[in-house]
Enzyme design. Structure first.
Site, PDB file in Angstrom:
ATOM      1  CE1 TYR A  68     -20.517 -11.235  16.724  1.00 19.75           C
ATOM      2  CE2 TYR A  68     -21.709 -12.281  14.930  1.00 19.75           C
ATOM      3  CZ  TYR A  68     -20.943 -11.235  15.410  1.00 19.75           C
ATOM      4  OH  TYR A  68     -20.602 -10.195  14.582  1.00 19.75           O
TER       5      TYR A  68
ATOM      6  CG  ASP B 280     -29.627 -14.264  16.807  1.00 20.54           C
ATOM      7  OD1 ASP B 280     -29.985 -14.534  15.646  1.00 20.54           O
ATOM      8  OD2 ASP B 280     -28.527 -13.750  17.083  1.00 20.54           O
TER       9      ASP B 280
ATOM     10  CE  LYS C  73     -25.682 -16.161   9.424  1.00 18.63           C
ATOM     11  NZ  LYS C  73     -24.542 -15.624   8.689  1.00 18.63           N
TER      12      LYS C  73
END
Length: 424
Positions: free
Chosen positions: A141, A236, A264
């Protein structure tokens, strides 16, 4: 004020009652709880219940909730202003730190989310290569980007089909989705489409379908195929960046991607994202080049201050070494419980990231993860929650440890986990 009354009120004004879908507990049933405060490794809901937290706001809370060093940095920075819309010194400090800690990143740009970071990487890759096709891996994702919200078609080498309403088939046609950890299909993909592939994007460690690791040699083969074809390799590292190691997962794997997406942990709990890579590729970005990307709040001083204070504290206290020890302690306790109960469930861990799969065979791909017993997971989740231990409300999510988790937390968690598994 109760969790149920708040959820009922939220559903009047917010689609599904939540601002991000997994929070609705649809994968496990029931209703979500609403947090009133958080500190260290614990959460408290609006009804006063206390939970040991293994979600950590889905990764950013690596120091624990509301760490004093981050709160103080935000408080002091806020005194001088919340947003400027013009460069500030903290942006330069953050860019310097990222480029110093991650050797593959020679230049970096700040954005406001992981989704923005991956979206920008894809646009930049297409602009720099003058190619259209993107290759992604099943189960990875990369945010709610139109061209990346696709799943595998009827065969491994087909173009994807949209995984969400509102994504035109034309966008999905430019994305090829293949299984993770399958070098043969990867090679076939490059043989068939190599000269048309702008980039391959991959979660450095797939952590949005549970958690599964790359097999030895898989990334070396991928790096070689990208080099041969002229395609760019995008890692990613929104989850793994500065979570599993100071230089991200790429430093552990000793693989150098062309572009990296971050988020994050680098925001200390505030909205943030970043993307960077080789200087010759980053020069394609506006205002130097023709690839446009912009953001009013990019480089926000509060997010920069929070992130810098968190990253510097991690370095100061050898956070990654301490988290590895915590991870080892947790893994040992979980495996002891599984052994005592004669459960052959699969426990996967990388540093402070972990997942317990409710299946009997090793998990190397999304297809393996999809064999998990979801009914058993739902029972396990609610049993743990009732006893004050909060794991992610989906089998296909990753758990996180923080520096504030204690030996007492781990012992309590192991006891609760054993009680929950006995009921299955």
């Amino acid at each position: 004020m109760t969790n149920s009354s708040l959820f009922a009120e939220a559903k009047r004004f917010i689609p599904g009652g939540v601002n991000s879908p997994v929070r609705a507990f649809r994968n496990v049933g029931g209703e979500p709880f609403f947090v009133s405060r958080a500190k260290g490794s614990h959460l408290w809901d609006v009804e006063g219940r206390e939970y040991i937290d293994y979600v950590g706001t889905w990764g950013p809370a690596i120091l624990g909730h509301a760490p004093d060093v981050v709160v103080e940095a935000v408080r002091e920075t806020a005194k001088s202003g919340l947003s400027f819309g013009i460069p500030n010194p903290l942006e330069v400090d953050m860019a310097r730190l990222i480029c110093t800690w991650v050797p593959s990143i020679e230049k970096v740009r700040m954005v406001n989310s992981g989704t923005e970071a991956t979206m920008s990487c894809v646009r930049l890759a297409r602009g720099a290569t003058n190619r259209k096709l993107i290759v992604k891996f099943e189960g990875c994702y990369h945010g709610h980007v139109d061209s990346l919200l696709v799943k595998a078609g009827s065969g491994a080498l087909t173009h994807g089909s949209p995984d969400s309403a509102g994504v035109p088939q034309e966008f999905a046609n430019l994305t090829i989705t293949i299984p993770f950890n399958d070098p043969e299909i990867l090679a076939e993909t490059f043989q068939k489409f190599g000269e048309q592939i702008a980039a391959v994007i991959v979660e450095a460690v797939p952590a949005n379908a549970g958690l599964f690791l790359p097999k030895p040699g898989f990334y070396e083969g991928l790096r070689g195929l990208c080099d041969q074809s002229g395609a760019l390799l995008i890692f990613d590292e929104v989850m793994t960046g500065f979570r599993v190691a100071k230089g991200g997962y790429q430093s552990l794997a000793q693989i150098k991607p062309d572009l990296t997406a971050l988020g994050k942990v680098i925001g200390g709990g505030l909205p943030i994202g970043a993307f960077g890579g080789r200087a010759d590729i980053m020069r394609w970005l506006s205002p130097e080049g023709p690839v446009y990307q912009a953001g009013t709040l990019s480089g926000n001083p509060l997010a920069m201050a929070a992130g810098l204070s968190q990253l510097r504290e991690l370095e100061r206290v050898d956070g990654w070494g301490r988290l590895e020890k915590l991870g080892q302690q947790m893994e040992s306790r979980v495996r002891d419980v599984l052994h005592r109960l004669d459960k052959n469930y699969q426990f996967v861990r990388l540093g402070s990231m972990f997942c317990l799969f409710f299946c009997d065979a090793p998990v190397w791909s999304f297809a393996d993860a999809a064999k998990s017993d979801l009914a058993s997971f739902r029972s396990f989740f609610h049993s743990c929650l009732e006893r004050g231990v909060y794991f992610a409300p989906s089998q296909f999510e990753t758990g996180f440890l923080c520096l504030e988790h204690t030996a007492a937390d781990l012992e309590r968690t192991a006891a609760v986990l054993e009680q929950a598994l006995k009921r299955i």
